[in-house]
Design an enzyme around this catalytic site. Structure first.
Site, PDB file in Angstrom:
ATOM      1  N   ASN A 295      49.351  37.538  35.989  1.00  0.00           N
ATOM      2  CA  ASN A 295      48.735  36.268  35.576  1.00  0.00           C
ATOM      3  C   ASN A 295      48.195  35.557  36.815  1.00  0.00           C
ATOM      4  O   ASN A 295      48.335  36.056  37.943  1.00  0.00           O
ATOM      5  CB  ASN A 295      49.755  35.399  34.823  1.00  0.00           C
ATOM      6  N   LYS A 296      47.587  34.420  36.597  1.00  0.00           N
ATOM      7  CA  LYS A 296      46.939  33.660  37.678  1.00  0.00           C
ATOM      8  C   LYS A 296      47.858  33.501  38.892  1.00  0.00           C
ATOM      9  O   LYS A 296      49.054  33.230  38.743  1.00  0.00           O
ATOM     10  CB  LYS A 296      46.517  32.291  37.128  1.00  0.00           C
TER      11      LYS A 296
ATOM     12  N   ASP B 202      47.358  37.954  31.869  1.00  0.00           N
ATOM     13  CA  ASP B 202      46.107  38.728  31.870  1.00  0.00           C
ATOM     14  C   ASP B 202      46.355  40.181  31.525  1.00  0.00           C
ATOM     15  O   ASP B 202      45.455  40.885  31.051  1.00  0.00           O
ATOM     16  CB  ASP B 202      45.417  38.617  33.223  1.00  0.00           C
TER      17      ASP B 202
ATOM     18  N   GLN C 238      41.516  25.710  37.673  1.00  0.00           N
ATOM     19  CA  GLN C 238      41.528  25.743  36.203  1.00  0.00           C
ATOM     20  C   GLN C 238      42.536  24.749  35.626  1.00  0.00           C
ATOM     21  O   GLN C 238      42.382  24.287  34.494  1.00  0.00           O
ATOM     22  CB  GLN C 238      41.874  27.156  35.694  1.00  0.00           C
TER      23      GLN C 238
ATOM     24  N   ARG D 127      36.086  32.359  31.091  1.00  0.00           N
ATOM     25  CA  ARG D 127      37.202  32.996  31.805  1.00  0.00           C
ATOM     26  C   ARG D 127      38.439  32.854  30.927  1.00  0.00           C
ATOM     27  O   ARG D 127      38.423  32.157  29.907  1.00  0.00           O
ATOM     28  CB  ARG D 127      37.397  32.460  33.228  1.00  0.00           C
ATOM     29  N   GLY D 128      39.543  33.495  31.371  1.00  0.00           N
ATOM     30  CA  GLY D 128      40.739  33.554  30.533  1.00  0.00           C
ATOM     31  C   GLY D 128      40.715  34.880  29.786  1.00  0.00           C
ATOM     32  O   GLY D 128      39.683  35.259  29.216  1.00  0.00           O
ATOM     33  N   ALA D 129      41.862  35.588  29.802  1.00  0.00           N
ATOM     34  CA  ALA D 129      41.871  36.974  29.327  1.00  0.00           C
ATOM     35  C   ALA D 129      41.346  37.163  27.897  1.00  0.00           C
ATOM     36  O   ALA D 129      40.416  37.960  27.671  1.00  0.00           O
ATOM     37  CB  ALA D 129      43.284  37.545  29.481  1.00  0.00           C
TER      38      ALA D 129
ATOM     39  N   ARG E 207      35.303  42.121  35.835  1.00  0.00           N
ATOM     40  CA  ARG E 207      36.598  41.658  36.372  1.00  0.00           C
ATOM     41  C   ARG E 207      37.650  42.730  36.069  1.00  0.00           C
ATOM     42  O   ARG E 207      37.721  43.216  34.942  1.00  0.00           O
ATOM     43  CB  ARG E 207      37.005  40.307  35.751  1.00  0.00           C
TER      44      ARG E 207
HETATM   45  O1  MRU Z   1      40.746  33.712  36.573  1.00  0.00           O
HETATM   46  P1  MRU Z   1      40.957  33.235  35.181  1.00  0.00           P
HETATM   47  O2  MRU Z   1      40.677  31.770  34.997  1.00  0.00           O
HETATM   48  O3  MRU Z   1      40.237  34.093  34.168  1.00  0.00           O
HETATM   49  O4  MRU Z   1      42.513  33.431  34.943  1.00  0.00           O
HETATM   50  C1  MRU Z   1      43.076  33.055  33.715  1.00  0.00           C
HETATM   51  C2  MRU Z   1      44.536  33.208  33.665  1.00  0.00           C
HETATM   52  O5  MRU Z   1      45.167  33.681  34.582  1.00  0.00           O
HETATM   53  C3  MRU Z   1      45.204  32.859  32.373  1.00  0.00           C
HETATM   54  O6  MRU Z   1      46.499  32.377  32.589  1.00  0.00           O
HETATM   55  C4  MRU Z   1      45.285  34.134  31.514  1.00  0.00           C
HETATM   56  O7  MRU Z   1      44.024  34.697  31.375  1.00  0.00           O
HETATM   57  C5  MRU Z   1      45.868  33.885  30.199  1.00  0.00           C
HETATM   58  S1  MRU Z   1      44.755  33.035  29.166  1.00  0.00           S
HETATM   59  C6  MRU Z   1      45.306  32.861  27.614  1.00  0.00           C
END
Ligand code: MRU
Length: 351
Positions: A254-255, A244, A203, A55-57, A98
């Site tokens: 973002n999250k 994201d 996370q 996970r993470g963009a 996603r």
């Molecule tokens: O749902 P996730 O864990 O994929 O969400 C991740 C985030 O929101 C991060 O802050 C974002 O992807 C930036 S990662 C460098």
């Protein structure tokens, strides 16, 4: 929790292309167990993205690209047009995993473009392997550049509030928001990090705290509900988060929980900095065209599998939120800073 040897997140790779397979850390097992999966089929990569094994963009962008590279590499087709048809269907599957992080679509499009331009099955196999490896290397280099640009904003002794995990685990390596912190630490600055646990998927506590403890960077874990209190007491000097998707009109997706940090930061005069590479910018869409992922109720009614809410309760579980540009002090990118972001300044730096 079992004791595991702490990895060095300054150098660790979350996703990599190895022997025509995709090797990735199983993030659902952290912080209890550091284990790797070796995936050889695009369907396996799609499932890993959907279930947040990865996970993470930036990490899902590279993982999806590699998933598509697997489809090309292991295809049995002899005919180029049939190969392209086959990978179009893998691309559709990967795209459906996603909806919010634009890096996912960027990664898939990049491999599709290389495959289409190759002209033959043999050349496609060669070219996509090389592209997958290039994307892996580029991601780390880009994060280090971004980190250096952002570190200039961090003063010795600062306490930085973040959100979720925008670290090595959210990228191939080094991280975006945590890349800024790592670069500041590498410059010899003392940086303290406040880490909200980031319900519902945790996370912050599972991943960000694990990275920072592993690397010996000073961090304090707080509940999400403590954020406003800590800012109001003057315990936060800067907010640095990941992203994201950043739309052409400067809205930062973002999250979930990022927006409230931005509002509180502005209320208390604390600078708010999203950190994101070029691949997170969506220059084709404005904020009203973006789908915010709604995830399953189980993440909210349970904590790590244990039920904490009554059966039958209605649940809303938006995974991301949207911060408008007027709350953003500057965006930290691999191409430098975009201060007071607007449609004009974003297009100047990113086009
Ligand atoms: O749902 P996730 O864990 O994929 O969400 C991740 C985030 O929101 C991060 O802050 C974002 O992807 C930036 S990662 C460098």
């Amino acid at each position: 929790m079992p004791h595991i040897a702490l990895p060095d997140f300054f150098t660790l790779r979350t996703v990599s292309w190895a022997n025509d397979s995709v090797r990735m850390i199983d993030q659902t097992a952290l912080p209890g167990r550091l284990s790797y999966l070796n995936l050889t089929r695009p369907e396996e990569v799609a499932r890993a993205i959907r279930t947040m094994v990865v996970r993470g963009a930036p990490a899902i962008g590279v993982a999806a690209a590699m998933g598509l590279a697997l489809a090309v590499t292991h295809s049995k087709q002899n005919d180029f047009r049939s190969l392209l048809k086959e990978i179009d269907s893998s691309a559709a599957l990967l795209r459906s995993t996603r909806p919010t992080a634009v890096n996912l679509f960027w990664g898939i499009d990049r491999i599709l473009k290389v495959a289409r331009a190759s002209g033959s099955v043999a050349k496609a196999k060669e070219a996509v392997r090389a592209e997958a490896k290039r994307m892996e290397e580029e991601d780390v280099a880009v994060n280090k550049r971004l980190g250096r640009a952002g570190a200039a904003l961090i003063s010795d002794g600062d306490t930085v509030l973040t959100q979720c995990n925008a670290g090595a685990l959210a990228t191939v390596g080094y991280g975006t928001a945590l890349g800024v912190i790592r670069a500041a630490v590498e410059q010899g600055k003392l940086v303290k990090v406040l880490v909200p646990e980031t319900r519902p998927a945790l996370q912050g506590s599972r991943l960000t705290a694990f990275e920072l403890v592993s690397d010996g960077i000073d961090c304090t874990l707080i509940s999400d509900t403590a954020v406003g209190h800590m800012i109001s007491l003057g315990r936060v000097d800067k907010v640095v988060v990941g992203a994201d998707r950043i739309t052409r009109d400067g809205y930062v997706f973002n999250k979930i929980g990022t927006y409230q940090e931005a509002v509180l930061a502005q209320r208390h005069g604390v600078p708010f900095y999203p950190a994101a590479p070029r691949s997170t910018f969506d220059l084709t869409r404005t904020h009203d065209q973006i789908t915010i992922e709604e995830r399953g109720a189980d993440e909210v009614v349970k904590v790590r599998g244990r039920r904490i809410a009554p059966k039958g309760v209605r649940v809303a579980n938006p995974a991301f939120d949207m911060t408008p540009p007027e709350l953003v002090t500057a965006i930290i990118t691999d191409r430098g800073l975009i201060a007071a972001p607007s449609e004009e300044s974003i297009s100047q730096v990113m086009s």
